[in-house]
Design a protein around this motif. Structure first.
Motif, PDB file in Angstrom:
ATOM      1  N   VAL A  14       1.853  -0.111  -8.920  1.00  0.00           N
ATOM      2  CA  VAL A  14       0.579  -0.473  -9.549  1.00  0.00           C
ATOM      3  C   VAL A  14      -0.599   0.318  -8.969  1.00  0.00           C
ATOM      4  O   VAL A  14      -1.720   0.185  -9.435  1.00  0.00           O
ATOM      5  CB  VAL A  14       0.287  -1.985  -9.422  1.00  0.00           C
ATOM      6  CG1 VAL A  14       1.383  -2.795 -10.079  1.00  0.00           C
ATOM      7  CG2 VAL A  14       0.117  -2.408  -7.976  1.00  0.00           C
ATOM      8  N   GLY A  15      -0.317   1.123  -7.931  1.00  0.00           N
ATOM      9  CA  GLY A  15      -1.368   1.955  -7.369  1.00  0.00           C
ATOM     10  C   GLY A  15      -1.835   1.555  -5.979  1.00  0.00           C
ATOM     11  O   GLY A  15      -2.860   2.059  -5.504  1.00  0.00           O
ATOM     12  N   LYS A  16      -1.103   0.674  -5.321  1.00  0.00           N
ATOM     13  CA  LYS A  16      -1.518   0.222  -3.970  1.00  0.00           C
ATOM     14  C   LYS A  16      -1.722   1.385  -3.004  1.00  0.00           C
ATOM     15  O   LYS A  16      -2.746   1.484  -2.353  1.00  0.00           O
ATOM     16  CB  LYS A  16      -0.396  -0.616  -3.342  1.00  0.00           C
ATOM     17  CG  LYS A  16      -0.522  -2.067  -3.472  1.00  0.00           C
ATOM     18  CD  LYS A  16       0.555  -2.808  -2.718  1.00  0.00           C
ATOM     19  CE  LYS A  16       1.932  -2.216  -2.734  1.00  0.00           C
ATOM     20  NZ  LYS A  16       2.610  -2.090  -3.994  1.00  0.00           N
ATOM     21  N   SER A  17      -0.710   2.251  -2.932  1.00  0.00           N
ATOM     22  CA  SER A  17      -0.792   3.321  -1.932  1.00  0.00           C
ATOM     23  C   SER A  17      -1.891   4.311  -2.292  1.00  0.00           C
ATOM     24  O   SER A  17      -2.627   4.783  -1.420  1.00  0.00           O
ATOM     25  CB  SER A  17       0.553   4.043  -1.816  1.00  0.00           C
ATOM     26  OG  SER A  17       1.531   3.129  -1.425  1.00  0.00           O
ATOM     27  N   MET A  18      -2.013   4.621  -3.586  1.00  0.00           N
ATOM     28  CA  MET A  18      -3.055   5.545  -4.022  1.00  0.00           C
ATOM     29  C   MET A  18      -4.439   4.952  -3.714  1.00  0.00           C
ATOM     30  O   MET A  18      -5.295   5.621  -3.136  1.00  0.00           O
ATOM     31  CB  MET A  18      -2.894   5.817  -5.538  1.00  0.00           C
ATOM     32  CG  MET A  18      -3.831   6.820  -6.138  1.00  0.00           C
ATOM     33  SD  MET A  18      -5.495   6.221  -6.481  1.00  0.00           S
ATOM     34  CE  MET A  18      -5.197   5.014  -7.770  1.00  0.00           C
TER      35      MET A  18
HETATM   36  N1  ADP Z   1      -5.793   4.749 -11.933  1.00  0.00           N
HETATM   37  C1  ADP Z   1      -4.761   5.601 -11.967  1.00  0.00           C
HETATM   38  N2  ADP Z   1      -4.765   6.661 -12.833  1.00  0.00           N
HETATM   39  C2  ADP Z   1      -3.727   7.528 -12.868  1.00  0.00           C
HETATM   40  N3  ADP Z   1      -2.626   7.445 -12.084  1.00  0.00           N
HETATM   41  C3  ADP Z   1      -2.564   6.418 -11.217  1.00  0.00           C
HETATM   42  C4  ADP Z   1      -3.612   5.445 -11.113  1.00  0.00           C
HETATM   43  N4  ADP Z   1      -3.260   4.549 -10.157  1.00  0.00           N
HETATM   44  C5  ADP Z   1      -2.057   4.932  -9.689  1.00  0.00           C
HETATM   45  N5  ADP Z   1      -1.621   6.043 -10.307  1.00  0.00           N
HETATM   46  C6  ADP Z   1      -0.348   6.746 -10.078  1.00  0.00           C
HETATM   47  O1  ADP Z   1       0.696   5.781 -10.216  1.00  0.00           O
HETATM   48  C7  ADP Z   1       1.754   6.077  -9.329  1.00  0.00           C
HETATM   49  C8  ADP Z   1       2.102   4.837  -8.505  1.00  0.00           C
HETATM   50  O2  ADP Z   1       1.059   4.579  -7.583  1.00  0.00           O
HETATM   51  P1  ADP Z   1       1.337   4.098  -6.100  1.00  0.00           P
HETATM   52  O3  ADP Z   1       0.030   4.110  -5.401  1.00  0.00           O
HETATM   53  O4  ADP Z   1       2.456   4.851  -5.463  1.00  0.00           O
HETATM   54  O5  ADP Z   1       1.820   2.581  -6.372  1.00  0.00           O
HETATM   55  P2  ADP Z   1       2.361   1.475  -5.365  1.00  0.00           P
HETATM   56  O6  ADP Z   1       1.984   1.859  -3.981  1.00  0.00           O
HETATM   57  O7  ADP Z   1       1.719   0.200  -5.827  1.00  0.00           O
HETATM   58  O8  ADP Z   1       3.850   1.439  -5.558  1.00  0.00           O
HETATM   59  C9  ADP Z   1       1.313   7.257  -8.476  1.00  0.00           C
HETATM   60  O9  ADP Z   1       1.855   8.443  -9.025  1.00  0.00           O
HETATM   61  C10 ADP Z   1      -0.206   7.245  -8.651  1.00  0.00           C
HETATM   62  O10 ADP Z   1      -0.781   8.522  -8.495  1.00  0.00           O
END
Ligand code: ADP
Ligand code: MG
Length: 268
Positions: A14-18
């Motif tokens: 869901v984007g946690k790490s990003m």
């Molecule tokens: N707002 C956003 N727009 C585009 N890509 C995104 C966005 N948020 C996350 N991503 C992409 O989604 C993917 C999963 O994000 P990640 O941070 O690894 O998730 P999690 O840590 O929750 O598993 C990554 O490739 C990230 O770059």
């Protein structure tokens, strides 16, 4: 006073790490001494996202097990002078993380940094339970869809049972045109539905993924996603920054139910 922020969600992807990595860069640019702790034991993403993968020698489990000192394990970022990383172990299992030892490490980090951002494993299992005691603030990340929201709700209730601080919410991957068309919930609707305090909203932005493909931080790119994350970082420092409100609250039943404005809380 230094604070440890837990960044968690229900499901993965869901984007946690990003979000964690980008907020860390933004906070460091605001002059805040910031450390990212990768607590996603066994997966270890933060070193790659922050471009530090070639510099990992020790990890958080080595520090807890006294296999090295905290200073030996911390990796200062070469581009952002206020930013460091405490990496996760790539091969260990979540069950190897001792909550008491983790809490001690976080307490030590709070003596050296202003912001300790802890990137959690997905879900409500042992990984999250092992780190929750260390949190001064909790940020839950949700995408604006029912499946993700249901999982976030579950995580929030586990956190309440564990007596964690009341979580903040970041709604990620909003698509303004879909919100306006009434096909996607707006951030305020998500916050209202989950009964969480809204910290901010981040649009779906291809530049974020393109930056990742180029091994760059999205915070180096001029894009809407970056600006949204900068606003959230400012709010974390206690500044009052208005929400952009991507798209409009949908009409129909949901719109009528949730038209009430969500109060944006101010940090202490
Ligand atoms: N707002 C956003 N727009 C585009 N890509 C995104 C966005 N948020 C996350 N991503 C992409 O989604 C993917 C999963 O994000 P990640 O941070 O690894 O998730 P999690 O840590 O929750 O598993 C990554 O490739 C990230 O770059
Ligand atoms: Mg992750």
């Amino acid at each position: 006073m230094a604070k440890a922020w837990l960044i968690a969600s229900g499901k993965g992807g869901v984007g946690k790490s990003m979000v964690t990595a980008c907020l860390a860069v933004a906070l460091s640019r605001l002059g805040q001494r910031t450390v990212v702790v990768d607590a996603d034991i066994g997966l270890r993403d933060q070193d790659a996202i922050l471009g530090l993968e070639n510099r990992v020698v020790y990890d958080v489990l080595d520090v807890i097990g006294k296999g090295c000192t905290l200073s030996q394990a911390l990796i200062p970022h070469s581009l952002y002078e206020n930013l460091s990383l405490l990496p996760a172990s790539q091969f260990a299992r979540v069950k190897n993380l001792d909550p008491k030892g983790f809490r001690k490490v976080v307490a030590q980090l709070k003596e050296r940094f202003d912001y300790v951002l802890i990137d959690c494993p997905a879900g409500v299992e042992r990984g999250l339970r092992g780190v929750v005691d260390s949190a001064d603030e909790v940020l839950l990340i949700s995408t604006p869809d029912d499946v993700c929201m249901r999982d976030v709700e579950k995580t929030a209730s586990v956190l309440v049972q564990k007596k964690a601080p009341r979580p903040w919410l970041i709604v990620n991957r909003l698509m303004p045109e879909l919100v306006t068309a009434g096909e996607m919930y707006g951030a305020q609707v998500v916050a209202q539905t989950l009964d969480l305090q809204l910290m901010g909203e981040v649009p779906q932005d291809d530049m974020i993924y393109r930056a990742l493909l180029k091994h760059m931080s999205p915070m180096e790119v001029d894009c809407e996603g970056r600006r949204a994350l900068e606003r959230i970082a400012q709010r974390m420092t206690g500044r009052q920054v208005p929400l952009p409100g991507y798209g409009k609250t949908p009409g129909g039943l949901l719109g009528r139910l949730f038209r009430r404005k969500v109060k944006v809380m101010k940090l202490q």
